[in-house]
Design a protein around this motif. Structure first.
Motif, short mmCIF file in Angstrom:
data_model
loop_
_atom_site.label_atom_id
_atom_site.label_comp_id
_atom_site.label_asym_id
_atom_site.label_seq_id
_atom_site.Cartn_x
_atom_site.Cartn_y
_atom_site.Cartn_z
N HIS A 317 0.83 -1.21 0.00
CA HIS A 317 0.00 0.00 0.00
C HIS A 317 0.87 1.26 0.00
O HIS A 317 0.54 2.25 -0.65
CB HIS A 317 -0.95 0.00 1.19
CG HIS A 317 -2.03 -1.05 1.08
ND1 HIS A 317 -2.87 -1.15 -0.02
CD2 HIS A 317 -2.41 -2.05 1.92
CE1 HIS A 317 -3.71 -2.15 0.14
NE2 HIS A 317 -3.45 -2.71 1.31
N ARG A 318 1.99 1.18 0.70
CA ARG A 318 2.92 2.33 0.67
C ARG A 318 3.54 2.48 -0.71
O ARG A 318 3.74 3.59 -1.20
CB ARG A 318 3.99 2.15 1.73
CG ARG A 318 5.02 3.27 1.75
CD ARG A 318 5.90 3.21 2.98
NE ARG A 318 5.16 3.56 4.19
CZ ARG A 318 5.71 3.74 5.38
NH1 ARG A 318 7.02 3.61 5.53
NH2 ARG A 318 4.97 4.06 6.41
N TYR A 319 3.83 1.35 -1.36
CA TYR A 319 4.39 1.34 -2.72
C TYR A 319 3.42 2.00 -3.69
O TYR A 319 3.82 2.79 -4.56
CB TYR A 319 4.70 -0.09 -3.13
CG TYR A 319 4.98 -0.29 -4.60
CD1 TYR A 319 6.21 0.06 -5.16
CD2 TYR A 319 3.99 -0.85 -5.44
CE1 TYR A 319 6.47 -0.14 -6.51
CE2 TYR A 319 4.26 -1.04 -6.79
CZ TYR A 319 5.47 -0.70 -7.32
OH TYR A 319 5.72 -0.89 -8.65
N LEU A 320 2.14 1.71 -3.56
CA LEU A 320 1.14 2.30 -4.45
C LEU A 320 1.04 3.81 -4.24
O LEU A 320 0.90 4.57 -5.21
CB LEU A 320 -0.25 1.66 -4.20
CG LEU A 320 -0.44 0.23 -4.66
CD1 LEU A 320 -1.86 -0.23 -4.38
CD2 LEU A 320 -0.12 0.08 -6.15
N LYS A 321 1.13 4.24 -2.99
CA LYS A 321 1.06 5.68 -2.71
C LYS A 321 2.30 6.42 -3.19
O LYS A 321 2.24 7.57 -3.58
CB LYS A 321 0.87 5.90 -1.21
CG LYS A 321 -0.50 5.45 -0.69
CD LYS A 321 -0.59 5.66 0.82
CE LYS A 321 -1.94 5.17 1.34
NZ LYS A 321 -2.04 5.32 2.83
N GLY A 322 3.44 5.70 -3.14
CA GLY A 322 4.70 6.33 -3.55
C GLY A 322 4.85 6.43 -5.03
O GLY A 322 5.62 7.22 -5.54
#
Length: 322
Positions: A317-322
């Protein structure tokens, strides 16, 4: 959103640029093992072949990226991730090439097992339940490992396409996390350690330090149970194809199947859940029954599997936001 067969070939409007997250994870693991190879180079048995294998991995990964680049659609995306999953069968025995350079630690784990349970559950389990039908269930549970992953991956691909890359990321990420541990923590498990020491000594609570024994020895005990059973033979074929004195603690079979079980529960789809659940239960017991793992390996696999599932989901989920 379910995917129809006709949609597999439709060109994507917004193709993914560059490497996928699962490909980056695999390359990151490759870099880690290359660093280990540099440190252990003078001791390695087949360093040139190991380098050639990594070169082939990179070439195939880039080739599948190129295929997707030329025809960006769901089918070629599926192929990119499936090829990374198929490489897991190559990366696994490769851990043995590295960890056999380090002193074996089975004597410690067998000793901890004895202290915790007052016995060796892996040695006694099949003796207490010697029935042929039970042996077949245990072998069936163990060989269901990769099919369970494939079923879950296909479910997400066809039924929840928007989440299928996350599914692959969590499963593959779990594998590589375990592989790092296996490289750094050389524990072979009962099927190798018990044979090297002798079951009489093991039963008597004697657990000698074998040092670098597994640097040159890879003999394993035959699995217990009904040796004429169909699933027993399937287990034998699986072991002959890729089993090595490596990867005992924690049990990645239990750990990754825990991840798969949690992914199934996440869908709330009863058909998928009740397909995975009985095999998951069998897996948790079968790893100990067939001498593949100490009981503490299975327990650690369950705990770390749950931890990896939630941790890797958060990373995704952090990867998608980044």
């Amino acid at each position: 959103m379910a995917v129809k067969i006709s949609e597999l070939f439709i060109r994507e409007k917004k193709p993914h640029q560059g490497l996928l997250a699962v490909e980056w994870i695999a390359i990151g693991y490759l870099v880690f093992t290359l660093l280990m190879m540099v440190l252990l180079w003078s001791k390695l048995v087949n360093p040139e072949e190991m380098l050639k294998g990594r070169a082939r991995f990179l070439l195939i990964t880039l080739a599948f990226w190129g295929i997707y680049y030329l025809r960006p659609c769901r089918l070629t995306m599926f192929a990119r991730i499936l090829i990374q999953m198929s490489f897991l069968g190559w990366w696994y025995p490769d851990t043995y090439e590295l960890n056999r350079m380090l002193p074996n630690l089975d004597h410690l784990f067998a000793g901890w097992e004895q202290s915790l349970f007052g016995c060796q559950p892996s040695l006694l389990f099949s003796q207490k339940v010697p029935y042929g039908w039970f042996s077949e269930l245990m072998c069936l549970g163990y060989v269901s490992y990769f099919p369970l992953m494939l079923i879950t991956y296909l479910f997400y691909f066809f039924k929840r396409y928007q989440e299928f890359q996350m599914t692959a990321f969590v499963i593959l990420g779990s594998f590589f996390a375990y592989y790092v541990v296996f490289v750094l923590l050389p524990v072979t498990g009962p099927q190798f350690y018990y044979l090297a020491v002798g079951t009489e000594k093991i039963a008597a609570g004697i657990f000698p330090n074998l040092g670098d024994w597994f640097l040159t020895h890879s003999e394993r005990m035959a699995a217990p149970g009904w040796s004429d059973g169909f699933w027993y033979h399937m287990l034998d074929l699986t072991h002959d194809a890729g089993e090595r004195p490596t990867a005992a603690f924690p049990s990645s079979h239990v750990g990754v199947t825990t991840v798969v079980m949690l992914l199934a529960l996440r869908t709330r789809h009863k058909g998928l859940i009740f397909t995975i659940l009985p095999f998951y239960v069998l897996m948790c017991f079968s790893t100990v029954y067939i001498y593949a793992h100490y009981a503490i390996d299975a327990i650690a696999g369950l705990l770390t599997g749950a931890l990896l599932y939630y941790a890797l989901k958060a990373v995704w989920h952090r990867y998608l936001k980044g």
